[in-house]
Each structure stands twice: as C-alpha cells, then as structure tokens.
Design a protein around this motif. Structure first.
Motif, PDB file in Angstrom:
ATOM      1  N   ALA A 100      -9.440   0.578   4.992  1.00 30.71           N
ATOM      2  CA  ALA A 100      -8.450  -0.002   4.076  1.00 30.71           C
ATOM      3  C   ALA A 100      -8.076  -1.418   4.498  1.00 30.71           C
ATOM      4  O   ALA A 100      -7.780  -2.257   3.655  1.00 30.71           O
ATOM      5  N   ALA A 101      -8.113  -1.694   5.789  1.00 34.44           N
ATOM      6  CA  ALA A 101      -7.740  -3.015   6.300  1.00 34.44           C
ATOM      7  C   ALA A 101      -8.913  -3.992   6.352  1.00 34.44           C
ATOM      8  O   ALA A 101      -8.705  -5.208   6.475  1.00 34.44           O
ATOM      9  N   ASN A 102     -10.131  -3.505   6.218  1.00 37.37           N
ATOM     10  CA  ASN A 102     -11.312  -4.360   6.314  1.00 37.37           C
ATOM     11  C   ASN A 102     -11.360  -5.321   5.114  1.00 37.37           C
ATOM     12  O   ASN A 102     -11.310  -4.891   3.959  1.00 37.37           O
ATOM     13  N   GLN A 103     -11.453  -6.596   5.396  1.00 33.45           N
ATOM     14  CA  GLN A 103     -11.431  -7.623   4.345  1.00 33.45           C
ATOM     15  C   GLN A 103     -12.672  -7.602   3.459  1.00 33.45           C
ATOM     16  O   GLN A 103     -12.675  -8.222   2.394  1.00 33.45           O
ATOM     17  N   LYS A 104     -13.709  -6.888   3.858  1.00 29.28           N
ATOM     18  CA  LYS A 104     -14.940  -6.817   3.062  1.00 29.28           C
ATOM     19  C   LYS A 104     -15.065  -5.511   2.276  1.00 29.28           C
ATOM     20  O   LYS A 104     -16.036  -5.301   1.558  1.00 29.28           O
ATOM     21  N   THR A 105     -14.087  -4.643   2.404  1.00 26.30           N
ATOM     22  CA  THR A 105     -14.148  -3.374   1.674  1.00 26.30           C
ATOM     23  C   THR A 105     -14.144  -3.643   0.173  1.00 26.30           C
ATOM     24  O   THR A 105     -13.287  -4.385  -0.321  1.00 26.30           O
ATOM     25  N   PRO A 106     -15.086  -3.054  -0.542  1.00 30.26           N
ATOM     26  CA  PRO A 106     -15.134  -3.255  -1.999  1.00 30.26           C
ATOM     27  C   PRO A 106     -13.834  -2.799  -2.681  1.00 30.26           C
ATOM     28  O   PRO A 106     -13.186  -1.841  -2.252  1.00 30.26           O
ATOM     29  N   ILE A 107     -13.496  -3.478  -3.753  1.00 28.10           N
ATOM     30  CA  ILE A 107     -12.285  -3.195  -4.523  1.00 28.10           C
ATOM     31  C   ILE A 107     -12.220  -1.720  -4.932  1.00 28.10           C
ATOM     32  O   ILE A 107     -11.167  -1.092  -4.826  1.00 28.10           O
ATOM     33  N   GLU A 108     -13.344  -1.163  -5.381  1.00 27.78           N
ATOM     34  CA  GLU A 108     -13.347   0.237  -5.837  1.00 27.78           C
ATOM     35  C   GLU A 108     -12.924   1.182  -4.720  1.00 27.78           C
ATOM     36  O   GLU A 108     -12.194   2.146  -4.957  1.00 27.78           O
ATOM     37  N   THR A 109     -13.398   0.915  -3.512  1.00 31.20           N
ATOM     38  CA  THR A 109     -13.033   1.756  -2.367  1.00 31.20           C
ATOM     39  C   THR A 109     -11.555   1.580  -2.049  1.00 31.20           C
ATOM     40  O   THR A 109     -10.844   2.560  -1.789  1.00 31.20           O
ATOM     41  N   LEU A 110     -11.080   0.348  -2.105  1.00 30.93           N
ATOM     42  CA  LEU A 110      -9.652   0.087  -1.852  1.00 30.93           C
ATOM     43  C   LEU A 110      -8.773   0.787  -2.888  1.00 30.93           C
ATOM     44  O   LEU A 110      -7.719   1.329  -2.550  1.00 30.93           O
ATOM     45  N   GLU A 111      -9.211   0.783  -4.147  1.00 32.46           N
ATOM     46  CA  GLU A 111      -8.429   1.440  -5.198  1.00 32.46           C
ATOM     47  C   GLU A 111      -8.299   2.935  -4.916  1.00 32.46           C
ATOM     48  O   GLU A 111      -7.232   3.517  -5.114  1.00 32.46           O
ATOM     49  N   GLY A 112      -9.372   3.535  -4.430  1.00 34.58           N
ATOM     50  CA  GLY A 112      -9.306   4.952  -4.057  1.00 34.58           C
ATOM     51  C   GLY A 112      -8.385   5.181  -2.871  1.00 34.58           C
ATOM     52  O   GLY A 112      -7.578   6.119  -2.861  1.00 34.58           O
ATOM     53  N   LEU A 113      -8.490   4.321  -1.881  1.00 33.39           N
ATOM     54  CA  LEU A 113      -7.652   4.450  -0.689  1.00 33.39           C
ATOM     55  C   LEU A 113      -6.174   4.180  -0.991  1.00 33.39           C
ATOM     56  O   LEU A 113      -5.300   4.709  -0.311  1.00 33.39           O
ATOM     57  N   ALA A 114      -5.897   3.387  -2.000  1.00 31.89           N
ATOM     58  CA  ALA A 114      -4.507   3.116  -2.381  1.00 31.89           C
ATOM     59  C   ALA A 114      -3.816   4.376  -2.906  1.00 31.89           C
ATOM     60  O   ALA A 114      -2.594   4.420  -2.996  1.00 31.89           O
ATOM     61  N   LYS A 115      -4.604   5.415  -3.202  1.00 36.61           N
ATOM     62  CA  LYS A 115      -4.062   6.697  -3.668  1.00 36.61           C
ATOM     63  C   LYS A 115      -4.137   7.760  -2.567  1.00 36.61           C
ATOM     64  O   LYS A 115      -3.929   8.942  -2.839  1.00 36.61           O
ATOM     65  N   ASP A 116      -4.433   7.344  -1.337  1.00 34.63           N
ATOM     66  CA  ASP A 116      -4.576   8.273  -0.216  1.00 34.63           C
ATOM     67  C   ASP A 116      -3.286   9.066  -0.020  1.00 34.63           C
ATOM     68  O   ASP A 116      -2.180   8.543  -0.234  1.00 34.63           O
ATOM     69  N   LEU A 117      -3.420  10.304   0.387  1.00 35.92           N
ATOM     70  CA  LEU A 117      -2.256  11.153   0.629  1.00 35.92           C
ATOM     71  C   LEU A 117      -1.464  10.715   1.860  1.00 35.92           C
ATOM     72  O   LEU A 117      -0.280  11.021   1.973  1.00 35.92           O
ATOM     73  N   ILE A 118      -2.122   9.997   2.761  1.00 29.84           N
ATOM     74  CA  ILE A 118      -1.426   9.463   3.939  1.00 29.84           C
ATOM     75  C   ILE A 118      -0.839   8.120   3.541  1.00 29.84           C
ATOM     76  O   ILE A 118      -1.570   7.170   3.227  1.00 29.84           O
ATOM     77  N   LEU A 119       0.460   8.031   3.523  1.00 33.69           N
ATOM     78  CA  LEU A 119       1.165   6.851   3.038  1.00 33.69           C
ATOM     79  C   LEU A 119       0.722   5.568   3.733  1.00 33.69           C
ATOM     80  O   LEU A 119       0.526   4.540   3.078  1.00 33.69           O
ATOM     81  N   ASP A 120       0.545   5.622   5.044  1.00 28.67           N
ATOM     82  CA  ASP A 120       0.140   4.427   5.794  1.00 28.67           C
ATOM     83  C   ASP A 120      -1.212   3.895   5.312  1.00 28.67           C
ATOM     84  O   ASP A 120      -1.389   2.695   5.145  1.00 28.67           O
ATOM     85  N   VAL A 121      -2.161   4.784   5.074  1.00 27.26           N
ATOM     86  CA  VAL A 121      -3.485   4.389   4.578  1.00 27.26           C
ATOM     87  C   VAL A 121      -3.331   3.755   3.196  1.00 27.26           C
ATOM     88  O   VAL A 121      -3.891   2.688   2.926  1.00 27.26           O
ATOM     89  N   ALA A 122      -2.579   4.406   2.337  1.00 24.22           N
ATOM     90  CA  ALA A 122      -2.377   3.904   0.975  1.00 24.22           C
ATOM     91  C   ALA A 122      -1.713   2.531   0.986  1.00 24.22           C
ATOM     92  O   ALA A 122      -2.102   1.636   0.222  1.00 24.22           O
ATOM     93  N   GLN A 123      -0.729   2.347   1.847  1.00 22.89           N
ATOM     94  CA  GLN A 123      -0.026   1.060   1.919  1.00 22.89           C
ATOM     95  C   GLN A 123      -0.941  -0.060   2.411  1.00 22.89           C
ATOM     96  O   GLN A 123      -0.895  -1.170   1.873  1.00 22.89           O
ATOM     97  N   VAL A 124      -1.769   0.220   3.402  1.00 21.58           N
ATOM     98  CA  VAL A 124      -2.697  -0.790   3.906  1.00 21.58           C
ATOM     99  C   VAL A 124      -3.696  -1.165   2.817  1.00 21.58           C
ATOM    100  O   VAL A 124      -3.980  -2.347   2.598  1.00 21.58           O
ATOM    101  N   ALA A 125      -4.215  -0.170   2.106  1.00 15.20           N
ATOM    102  CA  ALA A 125      -5.161  -0.437   1.021  1.00 15.20           C
ATOM    103  C   ALA A 125      -4.498  -1.248  -0.088  1.00 15.20           C
ATOM    104  O   ALA A 125      -5.091  -2.206  -0.608  1.00 15.20           O
ATOM    105  N   GLN A 126      -3.282  -0.892  -0.436  1.00 19.76           N
ATOM    106  CA  GLN A 126      -2.556  -1.611  -1.487  1.00 19.76           C
ATOM    107  C   GLN A 126      -2.308  -3.061  -1.075  1.00 19.76           C
ATOM    108  O   GLN A 126      -2.487  -3.980  -1.879  1.00 19.76           O
ATOM    109  N   TYR A 127      -1.929  -3.277   0.166  1.00 19.32           N
ATOM    110  CA  TYR A 127      -1.714  -4.638   0.676  1.00 19.32           C
ATOM    111  C   TYR A 127      -3.003  -5.453   0.592  1.00 19.32           C
ATOM    112  O   TYR A 127      -2.999  -6.596   0.128  1.00 19.32           O
TER     113      TYR A 127
END
Length: 134
Positions: A100-127
């Motif tokens: 989620a924090a990797n600057q090269k992660t594709p947008i589609e993967t980040l969008e999925g991670l932004a819905k992660d059940l672990i709030l910290d993961v979701a917040q990092v992806a959203q950021y």
C-alpha cells in the motif's frame, strides 16, 4: 559479482561493512541465488535485500511464505506487475501495508487495499491514492 552461494554466505557473515554492502548490491546469476536459497535458507532475508535480484528470485521469495522476506520484496519499486497484486492480497497485514505504501503500486491494487479490513492498511493505501491523484 557474486560467484557462489558460499561467497554470498561469507559476505553476509562478515564483520566488514564493505562485504555486507557487496551482499546487498552485487549481482549474481539466477542459478546462484537459487542455490543460496536452497543451501542457506537462513539467508532468504539477505537475498531479498539485494538490489539486483531477478524477477524469478522475487517470485521464489514471495512463494517461500517468509513474512519478513516478503515485506522486503513488497518495498521494491521494480516488482513485476503480478507481484504487486499477489502481495496486495497476502495474508500478512505487514506485507499488504508495504504494498500500500509502495509508490509504484498500480492504482487498481491501491483501490483494493483502500478497502482492506485492517484500518492501517486501508489508510496507507488511501493516502497513496490521494497523493498519486494529486
């Protein structure tokens, strides 16, 4: 260049900073990395930290199940596209957070991670999403 699994193991065990630096920066043939992982499985984290490992070695490390080694791979910017997705679905929240924090992660993967059940993961992806979208 690293020419054998034994040489890599010696570099990793050395007390000399230059040897440890070589273990992280010198390249090796894929067969050498595979041999290291087979003969010296305790060196998986050291192999993961090397900046020159080939994609096939990244896949082998991800397939190993070693959470620490996978989290190191998840931080790499030159990951094969498929590994961003694979690591984004990893059972480990630590690995998912690194993707989620990797600057090269594709947008589609980040969008999925932004819905992660672990709030910290979701917040990092959203950021990361917001930062990338401007």
């Amino acid at each position: 260049m690293i020419n054998s699994s034994e040489e890599f193991n010696r570099l990793c065990m050395s007390q000399l900073e230059e040897d440890v630096g070589r273990s992280m920066q010198d390249s090796a043939a894929p067969e050498i990395w595979e041999e290291i992982l087979e003969k010296f499985p305790q060196r998986i984290i050291d192999v993961a930290q090397n900046r020159t490992i080939q994609e096939s070695i990244m896949y082998a490390i991800v397939g190993s199940g070693n959470e620490t080694a996978k989290s190191i791979i998840a931080e790499k910017r030159r990951l094969p596209l498929e590994l961003f997705s694979v690591l984004g679905r990893d059972a480990s929240e630590v690995v998912r957070r690194k993707i989620a924090a990797n600057q090269k992660t594709p947008i589609e993967t980040l969008e999925g991670l932004a819905k992660d059940l672990i709030l910290d993961v979701a917040q990092v992806a959203q950021y990361n999403l917001e930062k990338r979208r401007g």
